[in-house]
Design an enzyme around this catalytic site. Structure first.
Site, PDB file in Angstrom:
ATOM      1  N   TYR A 137       0.831  -1.219   0.000  1.00 37.16           N
ATOM      2  CA  TYR A 137       0.000   0.000   0.000  1.00 37.16           C
ATOM      3  C   TYR A 137       0.862   1.265   0.000  1.00 37.16           C
ATOM      4  O   TYR A 137       0.417   2.324  -0.423  1.00 37.16           O
ATOM      5  CB  TYR A 137      -0.927   0.050   1.221  1.00 37.16           C
ATOM      6  CG  TYR A 137      -2.042  -0.979   1.219  1.00 37.16           C
ATOM      7  CD1 TYR A 137      -2.270  -1.791   0.122  1.00 37.16           C
ATOM      8  CD2 TYR A 137      -2.874  -1.127   2.323  1.00 37.16           C
ATOM      9  CE1 TYR A 137      -3.283  -2.736   0.127  1.00 37.16           C
ATOM     10  CE2 TYR A 137      -3.896  -2.066   2.334  1.00 37.16           C
ATOM     11  CZ  TYR A 137      -4.096  -2.870   1.237  1.00 37.16           C
ATOM     12  OH  TYR A 137      -5.101  -3.791   1.238  1.00 37.16           O
ATOM     13  N   LYS A 182       3.345 -15.042   2.648  1.00 37.90           N
ATOM     14  CA  LYS A 182       3.290 -15.756   1.363  1.00 37.90           C
ATOM     15  C   LYS A 182       4.739 -16.058   0.994  1.00 37.90           C
ATOM     16  O   LYS A 182       5.247 -15.657  -0.051  1.00 37.90           O
ATOM     17  CB  LYS A 182       2.569 -14.853   0.336  1.00 37.90           C
ATOM     18  CG  LYS A 182       2.278 -15.500  -0.981  1.00 37.90           C
ATOM     19  CD  LYS A 182       1.161 -16.515  -0.940  1.00 37.90           C
ATOM     20  CE  LYS A 182       0.970 -17.151  -2.311  1.00 37.90           C
ATOM     21  NZ  LYS A 182       0.191 -18.396  -2.282  1.00 37.90           N
ATOM     22  N   ASP A 214      -3.094 -17.840   1.723  1.00 37.02           N
ATOM     23  CA  ASP A 214      -4.218 -18.465   1.004  1.00 37.02           C
ATOM     24  C   ASP A 214      -4.873 -19.556   1.853  1.00 37.02           C
ATOM     25  O   ASP A 214      -6.100 -19.625   1.962  1.00 37.02           O
ATOM     26  CB  ASP A 214      -3.791 -18.972  -0.387  1.00 37.02           C
ATOM     27  CG  ASP A 214      -2.394 -19.553  -0.421  1.00 37.02           C
ATOM     28  OD1 ASP A 214      -1.704 -19.537   0.619  1.00 37.02           O
ATOM     29  OD2 ASP A 214      -1.974 -20.049  -1.483  1.00 37.02           O
ATOM     30  N   ASP A 238      -5.468  -6.495   6.112  1.00 44.33           N
ATOM     31  CA  ASP A 238      -6.647  -5.734   5.685  1.00 44.33           C
ATOM     32  C   ASP A 238      -7.743  -6.710   5.247  1.00 44.33           C
ATOM     33  O   ASP A 238      -8.911  -6.604   5.656  1.00 44.33           O
ATOM     34  CB  ASP A 238      -6.221  -4.841   4.496  1.00 44.33           C
ATOM     35  CG  ASP A 238      -7.269  -3.813   4.134  1.00 44.33           C
ATOM     36  OD1 ASP A 238      -8.244  -3.653   4.898  1.00 44.33           O
ATOM     37  OD2 ASP A 238      -7.121  -3.171   3.076  1.00 44.33           O
ATOM     38  N   ASP A 242     -11.236  -8.204   7.677  1.00 38.73           N
ATOM     39  CA  ASP A 242     -12.632  -8.069   7.250  1.00 38.73           C
ATOM     40  C   ASP A 242     -13.313  -9.431   7.199  1.00 38.73           C
ATOM     41  O   ASP A 242     -14.491  -9.570   7.545  1.00 38.73           O
ATOM     42  CB  ASP A 242     -12.719  -7.389   5.877  1.00 38.73           C
ATOM     43  CG  ASP A 242     -12.909  -5.889   6.034  1.00 38.73           C
ATOM     44  OD1 ASP A 242     -12.527  -5.355   7.095  1.00 38.73           O
ATOM     45  OD2 ASP A 242     -13.446  -5.252   5.104  1.00 38.73           O
TER      46      ASP A 242
END
Ligand code: NAD
Length: 348
Positions: A137, A182, A214, A238, A242
């Site tokens: 980001y 990852k 994943d 992030d 959620d």
């Protein structure tokens, strides 16, 4: 202890009012002196001063022990050059907040409100530590012709400070950290894993496991009870936070903290300004009350008081108190009163 309140927009002032009441009651019961200062942020600040984050707000927050934020935004300011959300991003930056904490706890009496089956979610209790300042980001962004790129950058120092915070939190919980990355594909993730492994050596009493993001996204809904502290980088956090937020059954229950160095933190419910129910005394204040409990625990050093507040919320729910989002009839204030009653009842 100085607490700055940033009520903001929509339901923000309603839920921040309940947070102030419970903190004042904790102060009365346990003999602590909290002083409250209200300041402007978001749309309310744009209306009053033309700026979503007036300098006076930033200065007050920088000299506070802790900051509580209601919510910002709403249709009134859509399409305007200055956006209420700039206030939120600005204050996070000004306070140097680097770790976002989002607890997920499924109260047994509410397990049937979850979109998942009771036998999967009953007893879920974990907290996610999401890194806030690095990763894709904030890396360099480029557009060249029909190609675009976002650079993902992390330094070992950025990883180490949040890893330490997560391990310290795990020591006060069930002593397990699940670090999500990852590392089979990304170099930043390999640095993440190496750094977390090095930090873990200082916490031999805490179990560490690594999971790829994943498979984590599946396991979080397959067996969410398996987790205690989940530690991850900015974008993965992030998305996963959620995903986790739906387990509890209502967005009105979600609490959060963003922590910087030296104990200063910003505490806020997970939900937004909920313009559809604003000004109607319908908002569920529990996300705010649980955020206030986190403030007691992480910024004010009052762990026993935080526990008492958590227990008062649970007791109120077990006693049948429900706002509309949980299928009940109580308003925001009445739900706050039900929690205050339990808090006073439990006082030694
Ligand atoms: P929202 O969280 O405000 O509302 C989504 C839905 O959940 C609505 O139906 C709302 O009524 C309900 N809801 C939210 N909080 C509730 C509560 N405490 N009790 C009961 N029901 C509740 O999200 P949105 O509608 O996407 O966004 C509305 C505004 O809030 C937008 O301007 C958005 O930018 C802003 N927003 C702010 C924050 C923040 O301040 N941290 C976070 C998210 C969205």
């Amino acid at each position: 202890m100085k607490i700055v309140l940033l009520p903001g927009d929509g339901v923000g002032p309603e839920v921040a009012g309940v947070a102030r009441d419970v903190l004042m009651t904790v102060g009365e019961i346990y003999g602590h002196k909290f002083t409250f200062e209200d300041h402007l942020i978001g749309g309310a600040a744009i209306d009053a001063t033309g700026e979503p984050l007036p300098d006076a707000t930033t200065t007050a927050c920088q000299s506070a022990n802790a900051v509580f934020l209601g919510a910002v935004g709403g249709p009134k300011w859509d399409g305007q050059p200055k956006r209420p959300e700039q206030g939120l991003l600005g204050i996070r930056k000004a306070l140097g907040l680097f770790a976002n904490l989002r607890p997920t706890r499924v109260f047994s009496c509410l397990a049937d409100s979850s979109p998942l089956k009771r036998d999967i979610v009953d007893g879920v209790d974990f907290v996610m530590f999401r890194e806030l300042t690095g990763g894709v980001y904030f890396g360099e962004k480029k557009r060249e012709g029909d190609r675009a790129s976002d650079l993902c950058v992390y330094s070992a120092g950025e990883i180490e400070r949040i890893a330490r915070a997560a391990f310290i939190a795990a020591q006060a919980r069930r002593r397990k950290v699940t670090s999500v990355d990852k590392a089979n594909v990304m170099e930043t993730s390999r640095l993440w894993r190496e750094t977390v492994n090095a930090v873990a050596k200082d916490f031999p009493d805490v179990e560490l496991e690594h999971q790829l993001v994943d498979s984590m996204s599946m396991n979080l809904i397959r067996h969410p009870r398996a987790y205690d502290v989940i530690l991850t980088e900015n974008m993965f956090g992030d998305i996963l936070s959620d995903e986790a937020s739906v387990l509890g059954g209502s967005i009105g229950l979600g609490s959060s903290a963003s922590l910087g160095a030296g104990g200063l933190g910003l505490y806020e419910p997970v939900h937004g300004s909920a313009p559809d129910i604003a000004g109607q005394d319908k908002a569920n204040p529990i996300g705010s009350v649980l955020s206030a409990a986190m403030m007691l625990r992480f910024s004010l050093g009052l762990g026993a008081e935080a526990e008492a507040l958590d227990r008062a919320v649970e007791a109120a729910l077990e006693g049948g108190a429900r706002t509309a989002d949980l299928g009940g009839t109580l308003g925001c204030r009445a739900m706050g009163d039900a929690i205050l009653k339990e808090l006073r009842r439990a006082t030694p």
